[in-house]
Write an enzyme that holds these catalytic residues in place. Structure first.
Site, short mmCIF file in Angstrom:
data_model
loop_
_atom_site.label_atom_id
_atom_site.label_comp_id
_atom_site.label_asym_id
_atom_site.label_seq_id
_atom_site.Cartn_x
_atom_site.Cartn_y
_atom_site.Cartn_z
N CYS A 93 0.81 -1.22 0.00
CA CYS A 93 0.00 0.00 0.00
C CYS A 93 0.85 1.27 0.00
CB CYS A 93 -0.94 0.01 1.20
SG CYS A 93 -1.88 -1.50 1.31
N HIS B 112 -4.21 6.80 0.76
CA HIS B 112 -4.32 5.46 0.19
C HIS B 112 -5.73 4.96 0.47
CE1 HIS B 112 -4.08 1.26 -0.44
NE2 HIS B 112 -4.06 0.96 0.84
N ASN C 126 -9.86 -1.24 -2.81
CA ASN C 126 -8.46 -0.98 -2.47
C ASN C 126 -7.58 -1.54 -3.59
OD1 ASN C 126 -5.86 -0.99 -1.41
ND2 ASN C 126 -6.46 -1.76 0.60
O1 UT7 Z 1 -4.43 -1.33 2.51
C1 UT7 Z 1 -4.36 -1.73 3.84
C2 UT7 Z 1 -5.11 -2.99 3.93
N1 UT7 Z 1 -6.20 -3.19 4.76
C3 UT7 Z 1 -6.85 -2.34 5.57
O2 UT7 Z 1 -6.56 -1.19 5.75
C4 UT7 Z 1 -8.01 -2.95 6.28
C5 UT7 Z 1 -8.20 -2.40 7.66
N2 UT7 Z 1 -9.32 -3.05 8.33
C6 UT7 Z 1 -10.59 -2.87 7.93
O3 UT7 Z 1 -10.83 -2.14 7.01
C7 UT7 Z 1 -11.68 -3.56 8.72
O4 UT7 Z 1 -11.12 -4.22 9.82
C8 UT7 Z 1 -12.48 -4.57 7.85
C9 UT7 Z 1 -13.34 -3.82 6.82
C10 UT7 Z 1 -11.55 -5.54 7.16
C11 UT7 Z 1 -13.44 -5.37 8.74
O5 UT7 Z 1 -14.26 -4.52 9.48
P1 UT7 Z 1 -14.42 -4.74 11.05
O6 UT7 Z 1 -15.42 -3.75 11.48
O7 UT7 Z 1 -13.07 -4.69 11.66
O8 UT7 Z 1 -15.06 -6.19 11.11
P2 UT7 Z 1 -14.50 -7.52 11.80
O9 UT7 Z 1 -13.30 -8.03 11.07
O10 UT7 Z 1 -14.37 -7.28 13.25
O11 UT7 Z 1 -15.68 -8.50 11.53
C12 UT7 Z 1 -17.00 -8.28 12.06
C13 UT7 Z 1 -17.87 -9.44 11.65
C14 UT7 Z 1 -17.27 -10.80 11.96
O12 UT7 Z 1 -18.31 -11.65 12.39
P3 UT7 Z 1 -18.56 -11.94 13.96
O13 UT7 Z 1 -17.25 -12.54 14.44
O14 UT7 Z 1 -18.85 -10.60 14.57
O15 UT7 Z 1 -19.71 -12.88 13.94
C15 UT7 Z 1 -16.76 -11.27 10.63
O16 UT7 Z 1 -16.72 -12.66 10.51
O17 UT7 Z 1 -18.11 -9.43 10.24
C16 UT7 Z 1 -17.80 -10.72 9.68
N3 UT7 Z 1 -17.31 -10.53 8.32
C17 UT7 Z 1 -18.12 -10.40 7.26
N4 UT7 Z 1 -19.45 -10.41 7.14
C18 UT7 Z 1 -19.97 -10.22 5.92
C19 UT7 Z 1 -16.02 -10.39 7.91
N5 UT7 Z 1 -16.01 -10.19 6.58
C20 UT7 Z 1 -17.29 -10.18 6.16
C21 UT7 Z 1 -17.88 -9.99 4.90
N6 UT7 Z 1 -19.23 -10.01 4.83
N7 UT7 Z 1 -17.18 -9.76 3.79
#
Ligand code: UT7
Length: 335
Positions: free
Chosen positions: A116, A262, A292
């Site tokens: 990134c 980014h 992204n």
């Molecule tokens: O370029 C740099 C690269 N990456 C980043 O900058 C990413 C940084 N992180 C993020 O953007 C966020 O952490 C995410 C968008 C990846 C995830 O958002 P979050 O609010 O942190 O969600 P989470 O990972 O805590 O997941 C919440 C829930 C989980 O279910 P439970 O455990 O609460 O039942 C996940 O299993 O959402 C679930 N989940 C999904 N549900 C539907 C994870 N991915 C998905 C999905 N669709 N695609």
């Protein structure tokens, strides 16, 4: 003293639009979840046989060259940033060199792997070569095809929904500093402690076999990410590295006319905007349309902002990134 100016910008995105609803047909996700958590509505995926990592970068480069009023022959060096090159080796930089017909000229092609932060890392390398007088015109490309390496099963949903394909390019040219325009500073950082928190671990040079059937069956060739940790680090490191660049150059956040973050997550960009005290119109985001695109995200967003007239001559433009490595970086440019 010499400085580097951006003489031309261009971007290329594949024509294939993939919406959140398209992904919801393949895995357990929803348009609502993706929009709410990331701001993404759709992204582009490459077409096999048409788009390559180098080819998309070349398309972007041709637009940037035209806008810079330059021919490919004017380029003294190519720097290419990607996390998913066309081949394990050589890097895609030499492929761009060939596609631009520059292979007989023998100019250097440097490949960098800083994910990134790749575009800003590359910009900084280019800037150093220009400031020392070694090269006059440098082509900097960020290009990514993510969609060929993502896990489209439920297991991969947290990562897969975030990423898209695309390419962006900038032509950097040497200029006299009398008008104080160009790249004022770049700030680069890395902390390898959490290298595996956002990574693709296979194929792996330190395994007796780069890749085995068992690794593939386990899905080890797909990217892994600790999303929450990346999020937390990003909202901390973005403002830190922006302030570092501002402090060094004697500017304040209020002096910045346009911020191009980014495009990792709209919530991250929004948190950074609020921390920096910038109004919405000072930040350009396009993650809604492209997801992204890693090393390509800043040059695509920068080009788009410029095309929309959001960047004018004399403006102070700030770029910043955070991602895998972890690496993070910023740049301040007087347009
Ligand atoms: O370029 C740099 C690269 N990456 C980043 O900058 C990413 C940084 N992180 C993020 O953007 C966020 O952490 C995410 C968008 C990846 C995830 O958002 P979050 O609010 O942190 O969600 P989470 O990972 O805590 O997941 C919440 C829930 C989980 O279910 P439970 O455990 O609460 O039942 C996940 O299993 O959402 C679930 N989940 C999904 N549900 C539907 C994870 N991915 C998905 C999905 N669709 N695609």
């Amino acid at each position: 003293m010499l400085r580097s100016k951006i003489a031309g910008l261009g971007y290329y995105v594949p024509e294939n639009v993939v919406t959140n609803n398209d992904l919801a047909k393949l895995m357990d996700t929803s348009d609502e979840w993706i929009r709410e958590r990331s701001g993404i509505q759709e992204r582009r995926y490459f077409t096999e046989g048409k788009d390559t990592v180098a080819g998309m970068g070349t398309q972007a480069a041709k637009i940037a060259l035209e806008r810079a009023n330059m021919q490919a022959e004017d380029i003294d060096m190519i720097i290419f940033a990607t996390l998913n090159p066309d081949y394990m080796f050589p890097g895609s930089g030499v492929l761009v060199q060939r596609e631009l017909g520059l292979h007989t000229k023998g100019i250097p092609a440097l490949d960098i792997r800083n994910q990134c932060s790749g575009f800003i890392y590359g910009l900084s390398v280019a800037d150093q070569f220009i400031r020392t007088g070694m090269y006059k015109n440098i082509l900097m490309i960020g290009s990514e095809i993510h969609s060929s390496g993502l896990d489209f099963s439920d297991r991969g949903r947290a990562v897969t929904v975030l990423f898209g394909d695309g390419a962006g390019a900038a032509i950097l040219t040497a200029s006299d500093t009398a008008d104080e325009k160009g790249i004022l500073t770049t700030k680069l950082h890395a902390d390898g402690e959490h290298a595996e928190m956002l990574a693709t671990l296979r194929p792996s040079g330190h395994k007796k076999r780069h890749i085995t059937h068992e690794m593939i069956d386990n899905g080890e060739q797909y990217p892994v990410m600790n999303g929450r940790m990346v999020f937390k680090m990003a909202v901390q490191k973005f403002p830190e590295v922006i302030k570092e660049a501002l402090d060094e150059t004697g500017y304040t956040p209020q002096d910045v006319n346009m911020f191009i973050p980014h495009q990792a997550n709209l919530r991250i960009a929004e948190a950074v905007r609020q921390t920096m005290g910038w109004p919405e119109e000072k930040v350009h985001n396009n993650i809604m349309k492209y997801g992204n695109t890693t090393a390509a995200s800043i040059p695509i967003a920068l080009t788009e902002a410029w095309e929309l007239g959001k960047i004018k001559e004399g403006d102070l433009v700030c770029l910043a990134a955070f991602g895998s490595g972890f690496t993070w970086a910023s740049a301040l440019i007087r347009w």
